[in-house]
Scaffold this active site. Sequence first.
Site, PDB file in Angstrom:
ATOM      1  CE  LYS A  22      32.487  87.410  81.870  1.00 27.02           C
ATOM      2  NZ  LYS A  22      31.535  85.823  81.888  1.00 27.02           N
ATOM      3  CG  ASN A  23      29.199  85.514  78.991  1.00 27.48           C
ATOM      4  OD1 ASN A  23      30.377  86.090  79.775  1.00 27.48           O
ATOM      5  ND2 ASN A  23      28.473  84.482  79.704  1.00 27.48           N
ATOM      6  CB  CYS A 117      34.597  79.919  86.290  1.00 30.90           C
ATOM      7  SG  CYS A 117      34.539  81.585  86.735  1.00 30.90           S
ATOM      8  NE  ARG A 122      34.140  75.995  81.269  1.00 38.07           N
ATOM      9  CZ  ARG A 122      33.698  77.649  81.481  1.00 38.07           C
ATOM     10  NH1 ARG A 122      34.599  78.276  82.460  1.00 38.07           N
ATOM     11  NH2 ARG A 122      33.331  78.266  80.981  1.00 38.07           N
ATOM     12  CG  ASP A 306      26.393  82.351  83.356  1.00 34.80           C
ATOM     13  OD1 ASP A 306      27.065  80.834  83.756  1.00 34.80           O
ATOM     14  OD2 ASP A 306      26.843  82.898  81.958  1.00 34.80           O
ATOM     15  NE  ARG A 398      37.282  86.317  84.016  1.00 35.09           N
ATOM     16  CZ  ARG A 398      36.365  85.018  84.266  1.00 35.09           C
ATOM     17  NH1 ARG A 398      35.752  84.205  85.592  1.00 35.09           N
ATOM     18  NH2 ARG A 398      35.709  84.885  83.294  1.00 35.09           N
TER      19      ARG A 398
HETATM   20  N1  EPU Z   1      30.654  71.435  76.257  1.00 36.75           N
HETATM   21  C1  EPU Z   1      30.711  70.506  75.347  1.00 36.75           C
HETATM   22  N2  EPU Z   1      31.478  70.398  74.732  1.00 36.75           N
HETATM   23  C2  EPU Z   1      32.188  71.321  74.066  1.00 36.75           C
HETATM   24  C3  EPU Z   1      31.492  72.421  74.298  1.00 36.75           C
HETATM   25  C4  EPU Z   1      31.000  72.281  75.488  1.00 36.75           C
HETATM   26  O1  EPU Z   1      31.307  69.060  76.206  1.00 36.75           O
HETATM   27  O2  EPU Z   1      32.845  71.872  72.777  1.00 36.75           O
HETATM   28  C5  EPU Z   1      29.256  71.340  77.175  1.00 36.75           C
HETATM   29  C6  EPU Z   1      29.598  71.782  78.558  1.00 36.75           C
HETATM   30  O3  EPU Z   1      31.039  71.141  78.921  1.00 36.75           O
HETATM   31  C7  EPU Z   1      28.562  72.601  79.169  1.00 36.75           C
HETATM   32  C8  EPU Z   1      27.505  72.486  78.405  1.00 36.75           C
HETATM   33  O4  EPU Z   1      28.760  72.065  76.657  1.00 36.75           O
HETATM   34  O5  EPU Z   1      28.348  70.990  79.758  1.00 36.75           O
HETATM   35  C9  EPU Z   1      27.851  73.905  77.489  1.00 36.75           C
HETATM   36  O6  EPU Z   1      29.181  74.689  77.452  1.00 36.75           O
HETATM   37  P1  EPU Z   1      29.191  75.649  76.361  1.00 36.75           P
HETATM   38  O7  EPU Z   1      29.863  75.639  75.466  1.00 36.75           O
HETATM   39  O8  EPU Z   1      27.608  76.537  76.435  1.00 36.75           O
HETATM   40  O9  EPU Z   1      29.924  76.683  77.547  1.00 36.75           O
HETATM   41  P2  EPU Z   1      30.717  77.523  77.163  1.00 36.75           P
HETATM   42  O10 EPU Z   1      31.109  78.836  76.177  1.00 36.75           O
HETATM   43  O11 EPU Z   1      32.195  77.560  77.821  1.00 36.75           O
HETATM   44  C10 EPU Z   1      29.527  80.196  78.566  1.00 36.75           C
HETATM   45  C11 EPU Z   1      29.482  81.381  79.432  1.00 36.75           C
HETATM   46  C12 EPU Z   1      29.289  80.480  80.386  1.00 36.75           C
HETATM   47  C13 EPU Z   1      27.910  79.829  80.829  1.00 36.75           C
HETATM   48  C14 EPU Z   1      28.064  79.080  79.658  1.00 36.75           C
HETATM   49  C15 EPU Z   1      26.362  78.210  79.727  1.00 36.75           C
HETATM   50  C16 EPU Z   1      31.464  82.439  78.219  1.00 36.75           C
HETATM   51  C17 EPU Z   1      32.323  83.566  78.225  1.00 36.75           C
HETATM   52  N3  EPU Z   1      30.454  81.769  79.220  1.00 36.75           N
HETATM   53  O12 EPU Z   1      30.337  78.706  78.295  1.00 36.75           O
HETATM   54  O13 EPU Z   1      29.115  81.376  81.640  1.00 36.75           O
HETATM   55  O14 EPU Z   1      28.321  79.377  82.210  1.00 36.75           O
HETATM   56  O15 EPU Z   1      27.531  79.372  78.256  1.00 36.75           O
HETATM   57  O16 EPU Z   1      25.552  79.335  79.701  1.00 36.75           O
HETATM   58  O17 EPU Z   1      30.076  82.732  77.348  1.00 36.75           O
HETATM   59  C18 EPU Z   1      29.543  83.194  82.731  1.00 36.75           C
HETATM   60  O18 EPU Z   1      29.925  83.876  82.952  1.00 36.75           O
HETATM   61  O19 EPU Z   1      29.854  83.153  84.584  1.00 36.75           O
HETATM   62  C19 EPU Z   1      29.593  82.155  82.825  1.00 36.75           C
HETATM   63  C20 EPU Z   1      30.486  81.040  83.205  1.00 36.75           C
END
Ligand code: EPU
Length: 419
Positions: A22-23, A117, A122, A306, A398
């Site tokens: 998915k991701n 979610c 975030r 995850d 999803r």
């Molecule tokens: N963060 C910041 N600033 C930013 C971006 C992130 O402080 O600009 C912090 C976040 O608050 C968090 C950490 O950095 O504490 C990691 O966030 P990340 O950006 O890695 O998460 P994401 O890209 O929003 C993706 C996956 C999530 C998964 C996370 C961590 C996708 C679409 N989503 O989210 O997947 O939990 O990486 O591995 O790829 C899921 O599939 O259920 C899911 C939530």
Amino acid sequence: MEKLIITGKTPLKGEVTISGAKNAAVAILPATLLINGVCTIENLPNISDVKLYCNILETLGAKIEWKSEHEITIDTRNITSNKAPLETTRKFRASYYLIGSLLGRCKAAQVGIPGGCNLGNRPIDQHIKGFESLGAVVEVENGNINAKAKKLVGNSIYMDVVSVGATINVILASVLAEGITTIDNAAKEPHIVDLANFLNTMGADIRGAGTDVIKIRGVKELKGNATYSIVPDQIEAGTFMCAAIATKGDIVIKNCITKHLESITAKIEELGGNVDANGDHLRVWYTKRPTKVNIKTLPYPGFPTDLQPQMGVVLSTAQGTSIINESIWESRFQYTAELNKMGAHITAQGKTAIFEGVDSLLGAPVTATDLRAGAALIIAGIAAKGQTEVYNLSHIDRGYENIEEKFRKLGAKIQRVDE
Ligand code: EPU
């Protein structure tokens, strides 16, 4: 309203085949906007986030043809808009990749602030910092993100936090930029490598994906005219690994990359379970009660957040007291209140949860608070005595393809009903 009805205490047995990730899919689909041509994507998971993304791409002018349930061709030669449909993009998180890809393609993007979610705060400050380093001006106004640039020029970007989304978004924005972009402290998740492999197949020049320094040498054009197959879903495979242990089962998980599953394999072995990796297959089995283990979630190659809720189900009936420390998301323990309705003894406070293992879970009506929480509750229902009803299935749909069908083939007594 749809719900799942599960009659539990069934040890899962048999084989399950893992779908495309998915991701990775939700990063590769917007990446097609950078191509001035046609490409074919195989092994797409049949999940609602992918359908939503395809609809968005079509509203921007892409022509999509479904060749089969898991394969599409996308023609992105005539992109007609840089404004993503705002209401749709607000519905899910991965819509933020449209900022990087539209900025790269059109030098301008308008996208609704992404939803997704509810896992706590975030922020997207690192994404914005990346775009600005490349020369873009980014404004957040009336619930929308507007980004524009006269031109994008490569730069060195140090990520203050390891972020999957920000790493992907900067890659997307820099593939067609002038010169070289370097991302330091980049995320290393398998879907980052998959996105880079996809873009390189289409003509990009990205090196170092999978390490914490990624270098992107801007190219003039991505011609496409190639086929790419999406990597198997690491988290779906890990979900079935947890399900095998939680239900005292014995299953073979086919079409997975065992290297991506090392952290979960280590934890399953630590709690007494058996994992046998053989090429792209993995057999996972254990008929005894697991022993307690402690877990801390971390960016890849650490234990993935995850898979934390699914592993939480395993620990809720382990011998002894286990502790999970969640270091990525502040609200990822909402599922523990649902497990407590099923007889678990879990105390969650802030980023720590203490699991006092009980003998068995008992069926109850429960609600999926997010995608992975939903998967965890299904596992709990299959492991528990009696009947469990799982509500709020849209979260689960999803990200998991045919989830109840896959569990049913492994022997679970599970059905979806529309009330
Ligand atoms: N963060 C910041 N600033 C930013 C971006 C992130 O402080 O600009 C912090 C976040 O608050 C968090 C950490 O950095 O504490 C990691 O966030 P990340 O950006 O890695 O998460 P994401 O890209 O929003 C993706 C996956 C999530 C998964 C996370 C961590 C996708 C679409 N989503 O989210 O997947 O939990 O990486 O591995 O790829 C899921 O599939 O259920 C899911 C939530």
